[in-house]
Design a protein around this motif. Structure first.
Motif, PDB file in Angstrom:
ATOM      1  N   GLU A 277     -18.388  29.118  -8.282  1.00  0.00           N
ATOM      2  CA  GLU A 277     -17.995  28.864  -6.898  1.00  0.00           C
ATOM      3  C   GLU A 277     -18.160  27.383  -6.548  1.00  0.00           C
ATOM      4  OE1 GLU A 277     -18.725  30.765  -2.463  1.00  0.00           O
ATOM      5  OE2 GLU A 277     -20.258  31.083  -3.997  1.00  0.00           O
ATOM      6  N   LEU A 278     -19.246  26.785  -7.031  1.00  0.00           N
ATOM      7  CA  LEU A 278     -19.482  25.366  -6.794  1.00  0.00           C
ATOM      8  C   LEU A 278     -18.403  24.517  -7.461  1.00  0.00           C
ATOM      9  CD1 LEU A 278     -21.142  22.967  -5.781  1.00  0.00           C
ATOM     10  CD2 LEU A 278     -22.569  23.204  -7.834  1.00  0.00           C
TER      11      LEU A 278
ATOM     12  N   SER B  65     -15.131  24.881  -5.669  1.00  0.00           N
ATOM     13  CA  SER B  65     -15.177  24.166  -4.379  1.00  0.00           C
ATOM     14  C   SER B  65     -15.001  22.661  -4.580  1.00  0.00           C
ATOM     15  CB  SER B  65     -16.487  24.452  -3.646  1.00  0.00           C
ATOM     16  OG  SER B  65     -16.581  25.815  -3.305  1.00  0.00           O
ATOM     17  N   ILE B  66     -15.632  22.120  -5.605  1.00  0.00           N
ATOM     18  CA  ILE B  66     -15.495  20.692  -5.888  1.00  0.00           C
ATOM     19  C   ILE B  66     -14.063  20.358  -6.290  1.00  0.00           C
ATOM     20  CG2 ILE B  66     -16.180  18.853  -7.494  1.00  0.00           C
ATOM     21  CD1 ILE B  66     -19.026  20.149  -7.416  1.00  0.00           C
ATOM     22  N   GLN B  67     -13.483  21.187  -7.140  1.00  0.00           N
ATOM     23  CA  GLN B  67     -12.097  20.974  -7.547  1.00  0.00           C
ATOM     24  C   GLN B  67     -11.168  21.010  -6.332  1.00  0.00           C
ATOM     25  OE1 GLN B  67     -10.900  23.091 -11.068  1.00  0.00           O
ATOM     26  NE2 GLN B  67      -8.795  23.210 -10.378  1.00  0.00           N
ATOM     27  N   ASN B  68     -11.388  21.977  -5.445  1.00  0.00           N
ATOM     28  CA  ASN B  68     -10.568  22.080  -4.234  1.00  0.00           C
ATOM     29  C   ASN B  68     -10.777  20.880  -3.316  1.00  0.00           C
ATOM     30  OD1 ASN B  68      -9.520  24.532  -5.065  1.00  0.00           O
ATOM     31  ND2 ASN B  68     -11.018  25.730  -3.942  1.00  0.00           N
ATOM     32  N   ALA B  69     -12.016  20.385  -3.233  1.00  0.00           N
ATOM     33  CA  ALA B  69     -12.301  19.224  -2.390  1.00  0.00           C
ATOM     34  C   ALA B  69     -11.551  17.993  -2.924  1.00  0.00           C
ATOM     35  CB  ALA B  69     -13.801  18.953  -2.346  1.00  0.00           C
TER      36      ALA B  69
ATOM     37  N   PRO C 293     -14.200  14.522   1.549  1.00  0.00           N
ATOM     38  CA  PRO C 293     -14.280  15.984   1.589  1.00  0.00           C
ATOM     39  C   PRO C 293     -15.713  16.435   1.331  1.00  0.00           C
ATOM     40  CG  PRO C 293     -13.100  15.251  -0.382  1.00  0.00           C
ATOM     41  CD  PRO C 293     -13.374  14.037   0.447  1.00  0.00           C
ATOM     42  N   THR C 294     -16.179  17.352   2.164  1.00  0.00           N
ATOM     43  CA  THR C 294     -17.590  17.719   2.153  1.00  0.00           C
ATOM     44  C   THR C 294     -17.784  19.209   1.954  1.00  0.00           C
ATOM     45  OG1 THR C 294     -18.089  15.878   3.628  1.00  0.00           O
ATOM     46  CG2 THR C 294     -19.727  17.630   3.507  1.00  0.00           C
ATOM     47  N   ILE C 295     -18.696  19.522   1.041  1.00  0.00           N
ATOM     48  CA  ILE C 295     -19.116  20.898   0.777  1.00  0.00           C
ATOM     49  C   ILE C 295     -20.557  21.016   1.264  1.00  0.00           C
ATOM     50  CG2 ILE C 295     -19.605  22.609  -1.014  1.00  0.00           C
ATOM     51  CD1 ILE C 295     -17.505  20.939  -2.738  1.00  0.00           C
ATOM     52  N   ILE C 296     -20.803  21.987   2.115  1.00  0.00           N
ATOM     53  CA  ILE C 296     -22.151  22.244   2.636  1.00  0.00           C
ATOM     54  C   ILE C 296     -22.795  23.318   1.765  1.00  0.00           C
ATOM     55  CG2 ILE C 296     -23.471  23.199   4.569  1.00  0.00           C
ATOM     56  CD1 ILE C 296     -22.367  20.540   5.341  1.00  0.00           C
ATOM     57  N   MET C 297     -24.079  23.128   1.449  1.00  0.00           N
ATOM     58  CA  MET C 297     -24.836  24.181   0.777  1.00  0.00           C
ATOM     59  C   MET C 297     -26.151  24.362   1.524  1.00  0.00           C
ATOM     60  SD  MET C 297     -25.825  22.309  -2.766  1.00  0.00           S
ATOM     61  CE  MET C 297     -26.707  20.743  -2.762  1.00  0.00           C
ATOM     62  N   THR C 298     -26.571  25.611   1.636  1.00  0.00           N
ATOM     63  CA  THR C 298     -27.784  25.886   2.400  1.00  0.00           C
ATOM     64  C   THR C 298     -28.469  27.159   1.930  1.00  0.00           C
ATOM     65  OG1 THR C 298     -28.701  26.151   4.617  1.00  0.00           O
ATOM     66  CG2 THR C 298     -26.540  27.148   4.213  1.00  0.00           C
TER      67      THR C 298
ATOM     68  N   ARG D  99     -27.090  17.794 -10.636  1.00  0.00           N
ATOM     69  CA  ARG D  99     -26.620  16.649 -11.426  1.00  0.00           C
ATOM     70  C   ARG D  99     -26.349  17.073 -12.868  1.00  0.00           C
ATOM     71  NH1 ARG D  99     -26.519  11.222 -12.266  1.00  0.00           N
ATOM     72  NH2 ARG D  99     -27.361  10.608 -10.268  1.00  0.00           N
ATOM     73  N   ILE D 100     -27.316  17.752 -13.473  1.00  0.00           N
ATOM     74  CA  ILE D 100     -27.162  18.188 -14.867  1.00  0.00           C
ATOM     75  C   ILE D 100     -25.953  19.101 -15.012  1.00  0.00           C
ATOM     76  CG2 ILE D 100     -28.232  19.605 -16.665  1.00  0.00           C
ATOM     77  CD1 ILE D 100     -30.964  18.423 -15.642  1.00  0.00           C
ATOM     78  N   LEU D 101     -25.809  20.053 -14.109  1.00  0.00           N
ATOM     79  CA  LEU D 101     -24.679  20.978 -14.161  1.00  0.00           C
ATOM     80  C   LEU D 101     -23.352  20.232 -14.060  1.00  0.00           C
ATOM     81  CD1 LEU D 101     -23.352  23.821 -13.996  1.00  0.00           C
ATOM     82  CD2 LEU D 101     -23.605  23.614 -11.509  1.00  0.00           C
ATOM     83  N   LEU D 102     -23.228  19.382 -13.052  1.00  0.00           N
ATOM     84  CA  LEU D 102     -21.954  18.696 -12.826  1.00  0.00           C
ATOM     85  C   LEU D 102     -21.632  17.715 -13.945  1.00  0.00           C
ATOM     86  CD1 LEU D 102     -22.075  18.140  -8.970  1.00  0.00           C
ATOM     87  CD2 LEU D 102     -21.079  20.050 -10.259  1.00  0.00           C
TER      88      LEU D 102
END
Length: 126
Positions: free
Chosen positions: A112-113, A116-120, A79-84, A23-26
């Motif tokens: 990268e995150l 990925s969000i921009q692409n989503a 649009p969904t980004i999976i993180m694991t 949250r803080i990063l975004l």
């Protein structure tokens, strides 16, 4: 970062520290963020909200992959980004079949995150 036109990034992760740090990063990049401690909380509050979904794969009760498959079955096209933190080729392939636009390993690289969000967001505008 390019604007998301006010559409939120919905972060679903059962780890409070991960949710808070993401949250803080975004938000520091000007993004609107909504966060949820479980897949069920997301479904109850925001499944039709739109935007982008940043989804942890391994959660109790309903996994991120189960949530993604449910959204696809219900024709919710977020649009969904999976993180694991625990990945394997089978999970990666299953997530792609379910429609994940990206699959990121934790700890997630900031650039990268954000890419990925921009692409989503771009894919949801196409």
């Amino acid at each position: 970062m390019r604007t998301s036109s006010g559409r939120p990034v919905c972060v679903v992760d059962d780890d409070d520290a991960v949710r808070d740090s993401v949250r803080i990063l975004l938000e520091s990049h000007g993004l609107t963020v909504r966060d949820y401690a479980s897949a069920r909380a997301f479904l109850a509050e925001a499944a039709a909200e739109g935007g982008c979904l940043l989804l942890d794969l391994h959660m109790p009760e309903m996994s991120g992959l189960e949530l993604l498959e449910k959204l696809r079955a219900d024709h919710v096209g977020i649009p969904t980004i999976i993180m694991t933190g625990r990945s394997d080729a089978g999970l990666r392939a299953r997530a792609q079949r379910a429609g994940a636009v990206a699959f990121l390993d934790k700890p997630v690289d900031e650039d990268e995150l954000l890419d990925s969000i921009q692409n989503a967001f771009a894919s949801s505008n196409a």
